[in-house]
Design a protein around this motif. Structure first.
Motif: not given
Lengths: 427, 520
Positions: A290, B89, B94, B77, B73-74, A293, B51, B91, A300-306, B102
């Protein structure tokens, strides 16, 4: 037609590789010639060199190495030439960087043999000192790695270190060494939180934020030293003493290598441990994934809830704590008290080690050891017959860093989002 | 059956703008719902609300009959909503698996990553939906089409039921778009539901089950592709009747204006960007350059306009060699340039419209006398052009940054067209513009052609190239694979060429097929 395109593409892709191969080969040959023309020609046939293999710190030593200077130089020069020719004709491929390192060691050895020709030099002692000198550089690099991997440029390592050194010394004098170390770590964390606040919340240019912290901390610590700690009645605040060295059983008994690596105080062992811990944490845990990332692509990290901001805050503060710990080495690990500007630019050198080590803990350890060796060597120069001032030799590692940054030795690229403040999208 | 997702009365206000005005939307399970609308119509705002990136001012979100709060977003999801963003989005450094897991990592005790288990899951999803993705590949090594599939895997990995796709076709070749549609149908066949955001009519007609048209933040119509009429949809989208097909007569090419011989251009890192190409553009014709973004078109245009140096080869304009000329010399020969990135290369954003309109003539009479600018002349010029080119603004003193994308583009077109030109180099002239502005720009280009100007049109929009160009050159990997008459080539053939596949269809065969197509 597509075949042709492929062929051309292949040639294009190979071109820089070829160029690198030729440059490296030529470099090896040049080194061979340099040893031949500068060192061998200025050495008598009968001259001998003595390498003293007594690192100190314990009794595990090797007998002194006595050899004919000219013969050794000729052998080294020939070896470099062979490596150069092989590199030009066939190339070492992926091992090139290792061979380059090896040639570097050969060059250094030949230099020492030549410089100490007719006399002796304590190679063991020099290596042991190199390890000690590398501690603040490597730990400083770790601080840089943490911050940059999470996307915040940290040139304030120097300032965090000097803060840690002073706080460590004062608390160490009052409450004992371990309390001193913990206080130094906390003070580094606080300085780190200032940097975090300025660069994450207020989105100040991170170079400026770092510069401000550096100037401020150097000024403040110097002020405290001259106005308070140098006054006779307050001097007990700056008499921490330093951690005693501890020889690890068995390991420190290995002849020659034992005392070099395993007969130090706890800072050196902490450095060994942290290399492993940091490597594992960065590349094999959820936390590390994380963190990286966020440093590469915060959106990108933000949109995945980080939570980008929280991650950055935590890691920058952690980086500050690392730098504070590094700083406490100066007072609590080496000198025993605080002195003005005693970090002497090691924070910046740590940054260079981070870049040299390609933002990895293991690489930075290697780079830090190299820089530490350069320092150790330069202090030994006075006993060598070396026509150039020691300060010039001290420049060599940094010239190397610049060469690396220019991409000659290989690509070195940091995390993509480093130095860019993250902003949530707005219309 | 109750819809899987329902939006009721969603309203979002930004300072001075009503981005969403009481929007109602229903999505049934297993359907592809297309949200059709122009740029700035409020589609993306709506989806960002769904979203959890924006909070709505009014309205509610109902999933499977239950109202839910989506604040981040959480939350989205967790509620089974996933989004494939227009800009991926991902990386680059990676691996696929790292990107996919992730935020939702598979771990052993103590937070240690269990990459192997996650990779197996990625493999499983990839097989189930026929996505063909290697879990250990690095993102930076994958072509965009595959990167998009990784984005889809990311959502499936999180068990998303509702997939939002924001302009998914914008970055793909026609073949990749076909593949994407296949994947979308695979997804709905297995029970997923998709909201597909686009402003491209053709795609909507091809792949949606239902179409919702949005204009200025409101739902203005609903349609089903089988009974919808593209012209009517376009009119709904824009709010007035639109001419979709470009009306033009056969070109009457005159003398060659631009000659390019064996041109090769290297990038800074010595990579070959443009590889030994030759072509000519004649007066009164449009040569279209088709190709997927990044195949050397950008470098070609920069080189022709003097912004980049050629490695070898020769460029001549109106018989004068310009290979080593600087941009001003080229401009003064009568060359106009509509740059690819209008905000970066075409305009000085902070400057007023009037100054932007004289950027390439400010030093000439009547705009300058010696070293002194003639403000009156500049303002007069601006007033005329604003009227003539229908630039929507409150006055010529407004900074260009305050204009919409379409009007910014009109400023550039006005500037370039307001002086006598012999050659026009237009790069992506309608990128990001809405249907109305596209129609306007296209008409202007044809007018210029008919007035005897030579035009080099670079576009990644295949439809645009096919409609406007008289001849089409396809660029792939820095090479021009072929130059064909626009009338003698089908879209499929061009699509294959853009992907680097050179088919061997004789001109005769092509003609025969073209005739057949017209008949059917």
């Amino acid at each position: 037609m597509s075949n042709q395109i492929q062929k051309k593409e292949k040639i294009i892709r190979e071109k820089p590789e070829n160029l690198r191969q030729v440059i490296m080969g030529a470099l090896f040959l040049l080194i061979a010639l340099f040893i031949g023309f500068v060192f061998i020609r200025t050495t008598d046939t009968l001259m001998t060199t003595t390498f003293v293999m007594t690192p100190g710190g314990s009794k595990a030593t090797l007998p002194d190495l006595v050899f004919n200077t000219r013969a050794a130089l000729i052998a080294i020069s020939a070896l470099c030439a062979i490596l150069g020719v092989y590199q030009l004709i066939k190339g070492f491929g992926k091992a090139t960087n290792w061979i380059l390192g090896f040639v570097g060691i050969l060059l250094t050895t030949s230099f020492l043999a030549w410089g100490a020709g007719g006399g002796s030099i304590n190679v063991g002692g020099m290596l042991r000192v190199a390890i000690m000198r590398s501690v603040p550089i490597v730990l400083g690099a770790f601080s840089g790695i943490l911050c940059e991997r999470v996307g915040v440029t940290n040139i304030a390592i120097e300032g965090m270190m000097i803060t840690g050194a002073l706080v460590g010394s004062m608390f160490g004098s009052l409450f004992g060494l371990w309390t001193g170390v913990i206080a130094a770590i906390i003070s580094g964390g606080l300085t780190g939180s200032i940097h975090a606040m300025l660069s994450i919340k207020y989105k100040v240019n991170q170079i400026i934020s770092g510069t401000i912290i550096n100037i401020f901390t150097v000024g403040l610590t110097s002020y405290i030293v001259t106005k308070i700690l140098q006054v006779a009645e307050w001097q007990y605040l700056n008499q921490s003493g330093f951690f005693p060295s501890y020889s690890i059983p068995l390991l420190s008994k290995i002849p020659f290598l034992g005392p070099i690596f395993f007969s130090h105080n706890m800072f050196v062992y902490a450095m060994y441990l942290l290399v492993g811990i940091l490597t594992f944490a960065l590349f094999h845990t959820r936390w590390g994934l994380r963190l990286r990332a966020v440093g590469e692509h915060p959106k990108a990290a933000d949109t995945l809830g980080i939570n980008v901001f929280r991650t950055r805050y935590l890691v920058v503060i952690l980086g500050g704590m690392m730098a504070g710990f590094a700083g406490s080495y100066f007072s609590l690990g080496s000198l025993g008290y605080f002195e003005q500007v005693m970090s002497a630019g090691r924070g910046f050198i740590g940054l260079a080690a981070m870049i040299f080590g390609k933002w990895t803990p293991v690489g930075s350890l290697g780079a830090g050891l190299l820089f530490g060796f350069a320092e150790s060597l330069s202090t030994n120069l006075s006993i060598l017959r070396f026509p150039i001032p020691a300060e010039l030799l001290l420049m060599v590692p940094y010239i190397l860093t610049m060469v690396i940054l220019a991409g000659v030795v290989g690509r070195s690229q940091g995390p993509a989002a480093t130095g860019v403040p993250y902003e949530k999208e707005s219309l | 059956m109750a819809p899987i997702l329902e939006l009721r009365g969603i309203t979002k206000r930004f300072p001075g703008v009503l981005a969403n005005d009481h929007i109602d939307l229903k999505l049934n399970q297993g359907e592809i719902l297309a949200l059709l609308g122009e740029n700035g119509a409020g589609k993306t705002t709506l989806m960002n609300i769904l979203y959890g990136l924006y909070a709505p001012d009014e309205g509610e979100i109902i999933i499977k009959g239950k109202p839910v709060q989506v604040k981040s977003p959480t939350d989205a999801i967790r509620a089974g909503i996933g989004m494939v963003h227009q800009h991926f989005m991902l990386i680059p450094v990676f691996s696929v698996t790292e990107n996919v897991m992730l935020g939702e990592e598979y771990t052993r005790a103590g937070g240690v990553l269990d990459t192997m288990r996650a990779a197996n899951k990625v493999k499983e999803i990839s097989n189930q939906f026929k996505l063909n993705i290697d879990p250990y590949a690095l993102i930076e090594d994958l072509p965009v089409g595959l990167q998009q599939r990784v984005e889809i895997i990311k959502l499936l990995f999180r068990n998303a039921e509702i997939l939002i796709m924001d302009e998914p076709s914008a970055v793909l070749t026609p073949q990749e778009v076909e593949e994407l549609f296949k994947i979308m149908h695979n997804l709905i066949a297995q029970g997923k539901s998709i909201i597909f955001i686009t402003h491209k009519l053709r795609e909507v007609m091809e792949c949606a089950d239902r179409i919702l048209v949005i204009r200025s933040g409101k739902v203005v119509g609903e349609a089903v592709p089988s009974s919808a009429n593209p012209k009517k949809l376009a009119a709904m989208m824009v709010g007035r009747p639109v001419e979709l097909n470009v009306q033009k007569e056969t070109a009457k090419p005159g003398k060659p204006v631009l000659n390019v011989e064996n041109l090769t251009i290297l990038a800074k890192n010595k990579k070959v960007e443009v590889d030994d190409i030759s072509f000519e553009v004649r007066a009164g014709e449009i040569l279209g350059v088709a190709g997927v973004q990044g195949n050397g078109q950008t470098e070609l245009v920069r080189c022709l306009t003097g912004l980049m140096k050629a490695e070898s080869g020769k460029i001549s304009i109106l018989g004068k060699e310009t290979t080593h000329s600087d941009p001003r010399e080229i401009t003064e020969l009568g060359v106009a340039h509509i740059p690819e990135d209008r905000q970066k290369d075409g305009l000085v954003l902070q400057s007023p419209i009037q100054d932007n309109l004289v950027l390439n003539t400010y030093y000439q009479k009547p705009f300058a006398k010696g070293i002194v600018l003639q403000k009156d002349a500049i303002i007069k010029n601006a007033k005329n052009l604003v009227r003539a080119f229908d630039i929507r603004t409150t006055g010529p003193g407004v900074p260009v940054s305050g204009l919409s994308g379409g009007n910014q583009q009109k400023v550039i077109v006005a500037r370039e067209f307001s002086r006598p030109i012999k050659l026009l180099i237009a790069s992506q002239p309608t990128r990001g513009l809405d249907v109305g502005s596209i129609e306007y720009i296209h008409r202007r280009l044809i007018e210029k052609r008919d007035a005897g100007c030579a035009i080099l049109l670079v576009s990644t929009e295949l439809d645009e190239v096919m409609q406007l160009a008289d001849r089409i050159a396809v660029m792939y990997n820095g090479k021009i694979l072929t130059i064909v008459d626009a009338d003698l080539v089908t879209k499929e053939e061009l699509g294959l060429l853009m992907a680097g596949i050179t088919t061997k269809i004789s001109a005769k065969k092509r003609k025969a097929r073209k005739v057949r197509e017209i008949v059917t």
